[in-house]
Design a protein around this motif. Structure first.
Motif, PDB file in Angstrom:
ATOM      1  N   ASN A 128      68.378  43.021 -27.633  1.00  0.00           N
ATOM      2  CA  ASN A 128      68.533  41.965 -26.625  1.00  0.00           C
ATOM      3  C   ASN A 128      67.286  41.071 -26.600  1.00  0.00           C
ATOM      4  OD1 ASN A 128      66.822  43.923 -25.576  1.00  0.00           O
ATOM      5  ND2 ASN A 128      67.426  43.531 -23.448  1.00  0.00           N
ATOM      6  N   GLN A 129      66.968  40.532 -27.791  1.00  0.00           N
ATOM      7  CA  GLN A 129      65.799  39.662 -27.943  1.00  0.00           C
ATOM      8  C   GLN A 129      66.199  38.420 -28.725  1.00  0.00           C
ATOM      9  OE1 GLN A 129      62.749  40.456 -26.514  1.00  0.00           O
ATOM     10  NE2 GLN A 129      63.851  42.230 -25.661  1.00  0.00           N
ATOM     11  N   LYS A 130      65.434  37.357 -28.547  1.00  0.00           N
ATOM     12  CA  LYS A 130      65.698  36.116 -29.276  1.00  0.00           C
ATOM     13  C   LYS A 130      65.433  36.329 -30.761  1.00  0.00           C
ATOM     14  CE  LYS A 130      64.534  33.038 -25.420  1.00  0.00           C
ATOM     15  NZ  LYS A 130      64.331  34.121 -24.419  1.00  0.00           N
ATOM     16  N   VAL A 132      61.993  35.560 -32.183  1.00  0.00           N
ATOM     17  CA  VAL A 132      60.987  36.566 -31.817  1.00  0.00           C
ATOM     18  C   VAL A 132      61.137  37.798 -32.707  1.00  0.00           C
ATOM     19  CG1 VAL A 132      60.123  38.054 -29.976  1.00  0.00           C
ATOM     20  CG2 VAL A 132      60.914  35.739 -29.432  1.00  0.00           C
ATOM     21  N   VAL A 133      62.375  38.221 -32.922  1.00  0.00           N
ATOM     22  CA  VAL A 133      62.621  39.394 -33.777  1.00  0.00           C
ATOM     23  C   VAL A 133      62.163  39.124 -35.205  1.00  0.00           C
ATOM     24  CG1 VAL A 133      64.391  40.936 -34.708  1.00  0.00           C
ATOM     25  CG2 VAL A 133      64.556  40.142 -32.340  1.00  0.00           C
ATOM     26  N   ASN A 190      69.798  35.659 -26.229  1.00  0.00           N
ATOM     27  CA  ASN A 190      69.106  36.947 -26.149  1.00  0.00           C
ATOM     28  C   ASN A 190      69.907  38.064 -26.806  1.00  0.00           C
ATOM     29  OD1 ASN A 190      66.772  36.049 -24.748  1.00  0.00           O
ATOM     30  ND2 ASN A 190      67.958  35.982 -22.857  1.00  0.00           N
ATOM     31  N   GLU A 221      59.572  48.107 -26.610  1.00  0.00           N
ATOM     32  CA  GLU A 221      59.105  47.382 -25.431  1.00  0.00           C
ATOM     33  C   GLU A 221      57.624  47.025 -25.571  1.00  0.00           C
ATOM     34  OE1 GLU A 221      60.026  49.739 -22.045  1.00  0.00           O
ATOM     35  OE2 GLU A 221      62.193  49.292 -22.109  1.00  0.00           O
ATOM     36  N   PHE A 223      57.590  43.989 -28.118  1.00  0.00           N
ATOM     37  CA  PHE A 223      58.055  42.712 -27.594  1.00  0.00           C
ATOM     38  C   PHE A 223      57.473  42.367 -26.222  1.00  0.00           C
ATOM     39  CE2 PHE A 223      61.513  43.990 -30.503  1.00  0.00           C
ATOM     40  CZ  PHE A 223      61.546  42.869 -31.319  1.00  0.00           C
ATOM     41  N   VAL A 282      63.611  46.303 -23.546  1.00  0.00           N
ATOM     42  CA  VAL A 282      64.398  46.216 -24.767  1.00  0.00           C
ATOM     43  C   VAL A 282      65.608  47.136 -24.692  1.00  0.00           C
ATOM     44  CG1 VAL A 282      64.421  46.619 -27.262  1.00  0.00           C
ATOM     45  CG2 VAL A 282      62.425  45.591 -26.180  1.00  0.00           C
TER      46      VAL A 282
END
Length: 254
Positions: A81-83, A86-87, A125, A162, A165, A169
């Motif tokens: 559940n991240q952009k 960013v990943v 996200n 977590e 990022f 998470v």
């Protein structure tokens, strides 16, 4: 670079090659995929290493990456559940966490999102990360074993991610969509449909043509019969049984 300080600090970059398919960690020099889905062949990447001194020194080398056209059945999708942007930046750290918690060598095959637009990519996200694991003998770990280990270590994995990022998470196992049909298969299907349609149209034309010929053939036969009935047969017998053809016309006496 044996120098110290900025003169020994190296930064890596891709200066030429398929930068849309690959990227590089500028600090470690690790090359990773951005998107090679549906692509195969050898990609030649020109990699530059540069120190950060006042008089910057650089060096180059070519890295050849071969992408196998065959797809492994042991690729597992991990949904974070991240952009996606960013990943992509944190892919090395994500790989490290997975290797540590799963106990296998883990390779990130692909990082992607359902959103392709750049603006949407930065606001959605949810990111899919395709991974494949190898054991100490460099053999692929079955996908079911990887999924089982991911479920068992889910809490620890999310806790470590977590830290990576700096945010809460959620890491879940996703189901990879069915592989799209190859262009050759699509072309064969389309060609088959066109041929079938042409054959059906031709068969319908033949049947309609035969039906039309039978219809007009019967009408012509009826007309012929009607015409024949309206013409006196010179060989037909009269009511007295004599042949009309043997009667001599009266006007011939003259």
């Amino acid at each position: 670079d044996p120098d110290s300080g900025d003169n020994g600090l190296l930064l890596y970059s891709l200066v030429r090659g398929q930068t849309n398919e690959f990227d590089i960690n500028e600090n470690t020099g690790q090359i990773f995929t951005v998107s090679v889905a549906g692509k195969a062949g050898t990609f030649n990447l020109e990699v530059q290493a540069a120190d950060q001194g006042t008089r910057r020194l650089t060096a180059w080398t070519t890295v050849s990456v071969t992408v196998d056209s065959s797809s492994s059945s042991n690729i597992v999708m991990l949904v974070l559940n991240q952009k996606i942007n960013v990943v992509e930046r944190k892919s090395a750290e994500v790989q490290r966490v997975l290797e540590d918690k799963l106990g296998w060598n883990v390779y990130v095959v692909n990082i992607y999102s359902d959103e392709t637009d750049r603006k949407a990519r930065s606001s959605t996200n949810e990111t899919q990360v395709d991974i494949i694991a190898f054991n100490e003998a460099y053999q692929e770990v079955p996908a079911e074993d990887v999924k089982r280990k991911l479920r068992e270590q889910n809490g620890d994995i999310e806790q470590e991610l977590e830290k990576v990022f700096s945010a809460s998470v959620s890491a879940t196992i996703g189901e990879a969509p069915a592989a799209p049909a190859s262009p050759e298969l699509v072309a064969a299907i389309v060609l088959g449909v066109l041929l079938a349609g042409t054959f059906i149209a031709f068969l319908a034309y033949v049947l309609l043509d035969l039906k039309r010929k039978r219809k007009y053939g019967k009408q012509d036969l009826v007309k012929k019969v009607e015409i024949m009935e309206g013409i006196d047969n010179p060989w037909a017998a009269d009511k007295n049984g004599s042949l009309k053809s043997l009667e001599k016309p009266e006007d011939t006496n003259n």
